[in-house]
Scaffold this motif. Sequence first.
Motif, short mmCIF file in Angstrom:
data_model
loop_
_atom_site.label_atom_id
_atom_site.label_comp_id
_atom_site.label_asym_id
_atom_site.label_seq_id
_atom_site.Cartn_x
_atom_site.Cartn_y
_atom_site.Cartn_z
N PRO A 189 0.79 -1.23 0.00
CA PRO A 189 0.00 0.00 0.00
C PRO A 189 0.83 1.29 0.00
N ASP A 190 2.07 1.23 0.49
CA ASP A 190 2.90 2.44 0.53
C ASP A 190 3.93 2.46 -0.60
N GLU A 191 3.61 1.77 -1.69
CA GLU A 191 4.50 1.72 -2.85
C GLU A 191 3.76 2.19 -4.10
N VAL A 192 4.53 2.55 -5.11
CA VAL A 192 4.01 3.00 -6.39
C VAL A 192 4.89 2.40 -7.48
N LEU A 193 4.30 2.15 -8.62
CA LEU A 193 5.08 1.73 -9.79
C LEU A 193 5.15 2.93 -10.72
N ILE A 194 6.35 3.43 -10.96
CA ILE A 194 6.55 4.57 -11.84
C ILE A 194 6.88 4.04 -13.23
#
Length: 180
Positions: free
Chosen positions: A89-94
């Motif tokens: 939940p505290d990650e993102v895929l750029i």
Amino acid sequence: MHKRGFEIVSAYQDDPAVKLPVRSTKQAAGYDFFAREDFVLKSIWRYDFIRLFRLIKNEHPLTESDFRRATKILKPLLVPTGVKAYMQPDEVLILANRSSNPLKRGLVIPNGIGVIDADYYNNPDNEGEIFIQMVNTSPKDVVIEQGERIGQGIFMPFLTADDDQGGQGERTSGFGSTGR
């Protein structure tokens, strides 16, 4: 439990041409994404773009018809990958462009990067399939072949501000659905 990774969207599970993203070298930060199908990116110069540019340059007022035409012409196309990503939940895929795309082929990601939030995974609209937005600025159409590398993705943690009050909403659909 798995922390982060990629899966093939269920509609393409049996398609041997759909490939999961991979890192090309040991030190590569980005996972290469591949086109799910052959895809033609039309050159923006093929349309009435030059006519619109001339009107703007000569300070002629544009009509509603001109604006509608411009909106159809000057928009990115979504290149499908057939892949979805899961993460914490505290990650993102750029999502980022391949460095060779603008220089060699005139292909750009119009917003600079793409942001895939953790809650995009398995959304009800498209199961979280990742698309890479692209605009073809070269003078000729570019054919992206199925299985060709089209972009790269980097998983990253993100931070929130002290006393953050955002993030109360729930994702209700797919691409670009987190509201205004």
